[in-house]
Design a protein around this motif. Structure first.
Motif, mmCIF file in Angstrom:
data_model
loop_
_atom_site.group_PDB
_atom_site.id
_atom_site.type_symbol
_atom_site.label_atom_id
_atom_site.label_comp_id
_atom_site.label_asym_id
_atom_site.label_seq_id
_atom_site.Cartn_x
_atom_site.Cartn_y
_atom_site.Cartn_z
ATOM 1 N N SER A 100 0.808 -1.222 0.000
ATOM 2 C CA SER A 100 0.000 0.000 0.000
ATOM 3 C C SER A 100 0.845 1.278 0.000
ATOM 4 O O SER A 100 0.301 2.372 0.121
ATOM 5 N N ALA A 101 2.161 1.148 -0.167
ATOM 6 C CA ALA A 101 3.050 2.311 -0.063
ATOM 7 C C ALA A 101 2.727 3.397 -1.087
ATOM 8 O O ALA A 101 2.698 4.592 -0.756
ATOM 9 N N LEU A 102 2.466 3.009 -2.326
ATOM 10 C CA LEU A 102 2.200 4.016 -3.360
ATOM 11 C C LEU A 102 0.805 4.611 -3.224
ATOM 12 O O LEU A 102 0.586 5.767 -3.611
ATOM 13 N N LEU A 103 -0.128 3.863 -2.681
ATOM 14 C CA LEU A 103 -1.448 4.431 -2.371
ATOM 15 C C LEU A 103 -1.303 5.577 -1.388
ATOM 16 O O LEU A 103 -1.836 6.677 -1.601
ATOM 17 N N HIS A 104 -0.555 5.344 -0.300
ATOM 18 C CA HIS A 104 -0.375 6.393 0.702
ATOM 19 C C HIS A 104 0.428 7.567 0.143
ATOM 20 O O HIS A 104 0.101 8.727 0.412
ATOM 21 N N LEU A 105 1.460 7.276 -0.639
ATOM 22 C CA LEU A 105 2.251 8.355 -1.222
ATOM 23 C C LEU A 105 1.390 9.216 -2.144
ATOM 24 O O LEU A 105 1.513 10.453 -2.152
ATOM 25 N N SER A 106 0.507 8.578 -2.892
ATOM 26 C CA SER A 106 -0.414 9.330 -3.761
ATOM 27 C C SER A 106 -1.281 10.269 -2.940
ATOM 28 O O SER A 106 -1.530 11.422 -3.326
ATOM 29 N N LYS A 107 -1.739 9.784 -1.800
ATOM 30 C CA LYS A 107 -2.573 10.599 -0.909
ATOM 31 C C LYS A 107 -1.799 11.812 -0.407
ATOM 32 O O LYS A 107 -2.306 12.942 -0.415
ATOM 33 N N TYR A 108 -0.557 11.597 0.024
ATOM 34 C CA TYR A 108 0.240 12.694 0.568
ATOM 35 C C TYR A 108 0.558 13.742 -0.496
ATOM 36 O O TYR A 108 0.512 14.950 -0.234
ATOM 37 N N ILE A 109 0.861 13.282 -1.697
ATOM 38 C CA ILE A 109 1.148 14.203 -2.787
ATOM 39 C C ILE A 109 -0.085 15.015 -3.149
ATOM 40 O O ILE A 109 -0.007 16.226 -3.385
ATOM 41 N N THR A 110 -1.245 14.351 -3.174
ATOM 42 C CA THR A 110 -2.493 15.041 -3.478
ATOM 43 C C THR A 110 -2.799 16.106 -2.429
ATOM 44 O O THR A 110 -3.217 17.231 -2.752
ATOM 45 N N LYS A 111 -2.583 15.782 -1.154
ATOM 46 C CA LYS A 111 -2.816 16.751 -0.087
ATOM 47 C C LYS A 111 -1.870 17.943 -0.197
ATOM 48 O O LYS A 111 -2.255 19.086 0.063
ATOM 49 N N PHE B 14 1.479 -11.338 -3.576
ATOM 50 C CA PHE B 14 1.999 -10.007 -3.228
ATOM 51 C C PHE B 14 1.671 -8.996 -4.325
ATOM 52 O O PHE B 14 1.179 -7.892 -4.049
ATOM 53 N N MET B 15 1.938 -9.350 -5.579
ATOM 54 C CA MET B 15 1.751 -8.412 -6.677
ATOM 55 C C MET B 15 0.279 -8.072 -6.890
ATOM 56 O O MET B 15 -0.051 -6.942 -7.253
ATOM 57 N N ARG B 16 -0.596 -9.040 -6.644
ATOM 58 C CA ARG B 16 -2.027 -8.766 -6.768
ATOM 59 C C ARG B 16 -2.441 -7.667 -5.799
ATOM 60 O O ARG B 16 -3.158 -6.730 -6.165
ATOM 61 N N GLY B 17 -1.950 -7.752 -4.566
ATOM 62 C CA GLY B 17 -2.258 -6.723 -3.577
ATOM 63 C C GLY B 17 -1.628 -5.391 -3.934
ATOM 64 O O GLY B 17 -2.243 -4.327 -3.758
ATOM 65 N N PHE B 18 -0.404 -5.426 -4.442
ATOM 66 C CA PHE B 18 0.301 -4.195 -4.821
ATOM 67 C C PHE B 18 -0.419 -3.475 -5.962
ATOM 68 O O PHE B 18 -0.672 -2.266 -5.900
ATOM 69 N N PHE B 19 -0.768 -4.212 -7.022
ATOM 70 C CA PHE B 19 -1.440 -3.601 -8.163
ATOM 71 C C PHE B 19 -2.838 -3.114 -7.800
ATOM 72 O O PHE B 19 -3.274 -2.056 -8.263
ATOM 73 N N ASN B 20 -3.538 -3.879 -6.983
ATOM 74 C CA ASN B 20 -4.880 -3.481 -6.566
ATOM 75 C C ASN B 20 -4.839 -2.177 -5.785
ATOM 76 O O ASN B 20 -5.617 -1.243 -6.047
ATOM 77 N N SER B 21 -3.919 -2.088 -4.836
ATOM 78 C CA SER B 21 -3.810 -0.895 -4.003
ATOM 79 C C SER B 21 -3.331 0.313 -4.783
ATOM 80 O O SER B 21 -3.826 1.428 -4.606
ATOM 81 N N THR B 22 -2.371 0.100 -5.680
ATOM 82 C CA THR B 22 -1.752 1.202 -6.403
ATOM 83 C C THR B 22 -2.604 1.721 -7.547
ATOM 84 O O THR B 22 -2.744 2.938 -7.731
ATOM 85 N N PHE B 23 -3.219 0.804 -8.316
ATOM 86 C CA PHE B 23 -3.874 1.214 -9.548
ATOM 87 C C PHE B 23 -5.388 1.019 -9.581
ATOM 88 O O PHE B 23 -6.085 1.768 -10.256
ATOM 89 N N LYS B 24 -5.906 0.028 -8.863
ATOM 90 C CA LYS B 24 -7.330 -0.262 -8.993
ATOM 91 C C LYS B 24 -8.183 0.484 -7.981
ATOM 92 O O LYS B 24 -9.238 1.033 -8.334
#
Length: 220
Positions: free
Chosen positions: A154-165, A197-207
């Motif tokens: 979920s690292a890139l999901l959170h980073l996206s949130k911080y950048i957006t804020k 692992f990759m399924r969770g990474f792609f889901n969190s980052t892109f989906k």
């Protein structure tokens, strides 16, 4: 002045600044942007220019290259006036899995985490701000080499949130050679582990990433 044919160069800025021979493919930027797809996957053979194209997209949109319209003014993308105001105005998260290779699952995961830590370091000027809550600061601090797998997913999901804020605009995420670790897993026999692992990474980052502006992924 004759142009240099710089075989293997994958950085758009270097090609343009050094007057290297360049086949203008910047029309892709227009077609991709006007397509309005949230996430796009480009699949092409090796040595087809995928990495250069992603770097071209990064250079066009990234805040890092704000004010560098000189890199594009003689190219096709500059024929479309609406794109003049887009150049250098959007945060871009860029990462590559090209070097994520190994014979064991743990080796691959460690290398992916190393890439994610490096991406966080690139945005350290954003993440060190007092702008974020205690919980958010704890999450930022948790992104380190020893992080749990679920933190990495979920690292890139959170980073996206911080950048957006921070910038009040959703970032573009570019992922080059997404399939390299999967190819390694298939060859060396740990496909099932890595696929989870990759399924969770792609889901969190892109989906399910509500802070994603656009996503662009390349692979063979």
């Amino acid at each position: 002045m004759p142009r240099i044919i710089a075989t293997g160069k994958q950085k758009f800025r270097e090609i343009r600044q050094n007057n290297c021979f360049y086949v203008d493919k910047t029309r892709f930027i227009k077609d991709w942007w006007d397509g309005l797809d949230d996430v796009t996957l480009i699949t092409r053979p090796r040595r087809f220019g995928k990495t250069l194209m992603l770097d071209t997209v990064r250079t066009f949109f990234s805040l890092e290259f704000s004010g560098r319209s000189d890199l594009f003014e003689s190219l096709e993308i500059w024929n479309y006036e609406k794109f003049h105001s887009l150049q250098g105005t959007i945060p871009v998260i860029f990462l590559s899995f090209s070097n994520i290779k190994g014979k064991e699952y743990t080796e691959i995961i460690d290398k992916i985490k190393e890439v994610l830590v490096s991406v966080y370091d690139e945005f350290r000027n954003v993440l060190d701000s007092e702008f974020f809550s205690v919980t958010e600061k704890e999450q930022i601090a948790s992104v380190r080499q020893s992080m749990k797998d679920f933190v990495a997913q979920s690292a890139l999901l959170h980073l996206s949130k911080y950048i957006t804020k921070k910038f009040n605009i959703e970032p573009i995420i570019l992922l080059d050679e997404y399939d390299t670790p999967l190819h390694e897993a298939w060859i060396h026999g740990y496909w099932d582990e890595l696929a989870i692992f990759m399924r969770g990474f792609f889901n969190s980052t892109f989906k399910t990433n509500s802070y994603l502006g656009r996503g662009l992924i390349s692979g063979i």
